[in-house]
Write a protein that holds these residues in place. Structure first.
Motif, PDB file in Angstrom:
ATOM      1  N   ASN A 183       8.795  19.510  -4.670  1.00 15.49           N
ATOM      2  CA  ASN A 183       8.151  20.725  -4.142  1.00 15.49           C
ATOM      3  C   ASN A 183       7.937  21.783  -5.209  1.00 15.49           C
ATOM      4  N   GLU A 184       8.754  21.784  -6.249  1.00  9.88           N
ATOM      5  CA  GLU A 184       8.546  22.725  -7.338  1.00  9.88           C
ATOM      6  C   GLU A 184       7.228  22.432  -8.047  1.00  9.88           C
ATOM      7  N   ALA A 185       6.985  21.143  -8.302  1.00 12.95           N
ATOM      8  CA  ALA A 185       5.717  20.759  -8.929  1.00 12.95           C
ATOM      9  C   ALA A 185       4.544  21.026  -7.990  1.00 12.95           C
ATOM     10  N   ALA A 203      -0.176  34.352  -1.996  1.00 10.22           N
ATOM     11  CA  ALA A 203       0.952  34.370  -1.064  1.00 10.22           C
ATOM     12  C   ALA A 203       1.487  32.957  -0.876  1.00 10.22           C
ATOM     13  N   LEU A 204       2.743  32.875  -0.454  1.00  7.11           N
ATOM     14  CA  LEU A 204       3.392  31.584  -0.204  1.00  7.11           C
ATOM     15  C   LEU A 204       4.010  31.601   1.190  1.00  7.11           C
ATOM     16  N   LEU A 205       3.639  30.611   2.007  1.00  6.47           N
ATOM     17  CA  LEU A 205       4.324  30.382   3.278  1.00  6.47           C
ATOM     18  C   LEU A 205       5.239  29.181   3.069  1.00  6.47           C
ATOM     19  N   ALA A 206       6.537  29.455   3.004  1.00  6.57           N
ATOM     20  CA  ALA A 206       7.494  28.424   2.595  1.00  6.57           C
ATOM     21  C   ALA A 206       8.479  28.136   3.714  1.00  6.57           C
ATOM     22  N   GLY A 207       9.638  27.613   3.305  1.00  6.71           N
ATOM     23  CA  GLY A 207      10.685  27.262   4.248  1.00  6.71           C
ATOM     24  C   GLY A 207      11.367  28.489   4.816  1.00  6.71           C
ATOM     25  N   PRO A 208      12.314  28.261   5.743  1.00  2.07           N
ATOM     26  CA  PRO A 208      12.910  29.363   6.492  1.00  2.07           C
ATOM     27  C   PRO A 208      13.767  30.319   5.680  1.00  2.07           C
ATOM     28  N   SER A 209      14.495  29.817   4.670  1.00  2.00           N
ATOM     29  CA  SER A 209      15.376  30.699   3.906  1.00  2.00           C
ATOM     30  C   SER A 209      15.874  29.979   2.668  1.00  2.00           C
ATOM     31  N   TYR A 215      13.226  25.234  -0.259  1.00  2.00           N
ATOM     32  CA  TYR A 215      12.753  26.617  -0.361  1.00  2.00           C
ATOM     33  C   TYR A 215      12.904  27.097  -1.806  1.00  2.00           C
ATOM     34  N   ARG A 216      14.071  26.828  -2.385  1.00  2.00           N
ATOM     35  CA  ARG A 216      14.309  27.245  -3.770  1.00  2.00           C
ATOM     36  C   ARG A 216      13.344  26.557  -4.729  1.00  2.00           C
ATOM     37  N   HIS A 217      13.116  25.266  -4.510  1.00  2.00           N
ATOM     38  CA  HIS A 217      12.199  24.530  -5.376  1.00  2.00           C
ATOM     39  C   HIS A 217      10.789  25.102  -5.288  1.00  2.00           C
TER      40      HIS A 217
END
Length: 352
Positions: A183-185, A203-209, A215-217
């Motif tokens: 997911n980082e790539a 903008a980024l719509l990502a994981g919950p937290s 999410y971190r990746h």
């Protein structure tokens, strides 16, 4: 070709099957003209049984729909022949769950193992289904998703010696089987594709937290690409991929109606991307004109829905196959470090 005494002796313990009864080893023994012990060994692919006998026994078993009695197997071997997929009940509706199950089932179909799905809600303790499986001994191995950097489930299963594999990685220093999508790539390449289209407010719509590893990746890749490109990050508050689609749609309409709206968006969920498009268009804007959207997906729906969406594909069926192989090999005693794999987004698979 090897044969054994069991192949040559008169049939002992085989009885004529009664119509309507569940097929048993005795049923196969009667039909094959062999002893029950020989049939049992042939079904287990025992090396002392001749190949022709194995083929004949296994063909009969398949034709009559023979299935081992799981209670009996557990009594004899201590195994359940069950793999449990512990899955968040709010997993993405567009193909993630079904494709994951399909991929796992493809691998298990060639083995004595069966798949059970154990759902749980993100509102509940994710340890509950894990403890239940372990305490009841209801599965030989576990596959689970939504890993956290310091995942209590991984620690618990490792300490209890239960074979498992995770869809996602951890950051806790425990070597364990996993398959993950990079997911980082994905986030990095997504921002780069928006930059090439001249987008500067992203903008980024990502994981919950941040409690979820991916999410971190995503944020690492996203932030690195935005910084390298000299662009600006536009925060999208109050929604994430776990938010209801109706709420995502309404919130996006609000965001895109404001003066400081983004002109490029990265989304890590196909279903959420559809909700984003609905909100963007409700604000009177066009995908590919006023704003560009990049999304990951596990099916081909987004290209049909809006061809202007820039898409990266995540092969969740492949992930299911990799996870099934990993947990089976872990049950067989293979070192966890040999059972770790990644899938990568391919720039050549990017479609717009």
């Amino acid at each position: 070709m090897k044969t054994t005494e069991g192949d040559q002796k008169p049939v002992i313990g085989a009885a004529e099957p009664v119509e309507g009864e569940r097929p048993t080893l005795k049923t196969i023994a009667f039909m094959a003209g062999l002893g029950v012990t020989t049939v049992s060994r042939a079904l287990k692919d025992a090396p002392e049984i001749g190949q022709a006998t194995k083929n004949r026994v296994q063909l009969i078993a398949k034709q009559i729909g023979y299935r081992p009695n799981r209670a009996g197997v557990r009594l004899r071997t201590g195994k359940t022949n069950v793999i449990s997929l512990v899955l968040n009940a709010q997993s993405e509706i567009m193909g993630l769950t079904s494709n994951m199950v399909y991929g796992i089932s493809e691998v298990l179909s060639e083995t004595p193992y069966h798949l059970t799905v154990t759902p749980y809600s993100v509102k509940n303790d994710p340890m509950q289904p894990i403890r239940y499986i372990v305490e009841t001994g209801s599965a030989d191995g576990i596959i689970m998703s939504r890993t956290e950097p310091n995942d209590a489930r991984v620690r618990y299963l490792t300490e209890h010696g239960i074979p498992f594999a995770t869809h996602g990685r951890t950051e806790m220093g425990i070597e364990h089987p996993f398959h993950d999508f990079d997911n980082e790539a994905f986030a990095y390449l997504s921002v780069k594709s928006l930059l090439t289209k001249g987008r500067r407010r992203i903008a980024l719509l990502a994981g919950p937290s941040p409690s979820v590893t991916y999410y971190r990746h995503l944020h690492r890749g996203f932030s690195r690409a935005v910084e390298e490109g000299g662009a600006n990050t536009v925060a999208v508050s109050d929604i994430d991929v776990d938010t209801s689609l109706g709420r995502i749609r309404n919130r996006m309409e609000e965001i895109m109606s404001a003066s400081n709206r983004p002109d490029g968006i990265v989304c890590c969920s196909g279903s959420a991307a559809i909700a984003l498009v609905a909100g963007i268009e409700a604000a009177g804007l066009k995908i590919g004109g006023d704003v560009d959207l990049v999304s990951k997906q596990s099916t081909d729906v987004l290209q049909w829905f809006r061809p202007q969406i820039i898409v990266f594909n995540e092969d969740v069926r492949h992930a299911g196959r990799e996870l099934a192989r990993a947990v089976l090999r872990r049950i067989a005693g293979v070192d966890a470090r040999e059972l770790q794999s990644l899938s990568y987004p391919d720039e050549h698979d990017l479609r717009s």
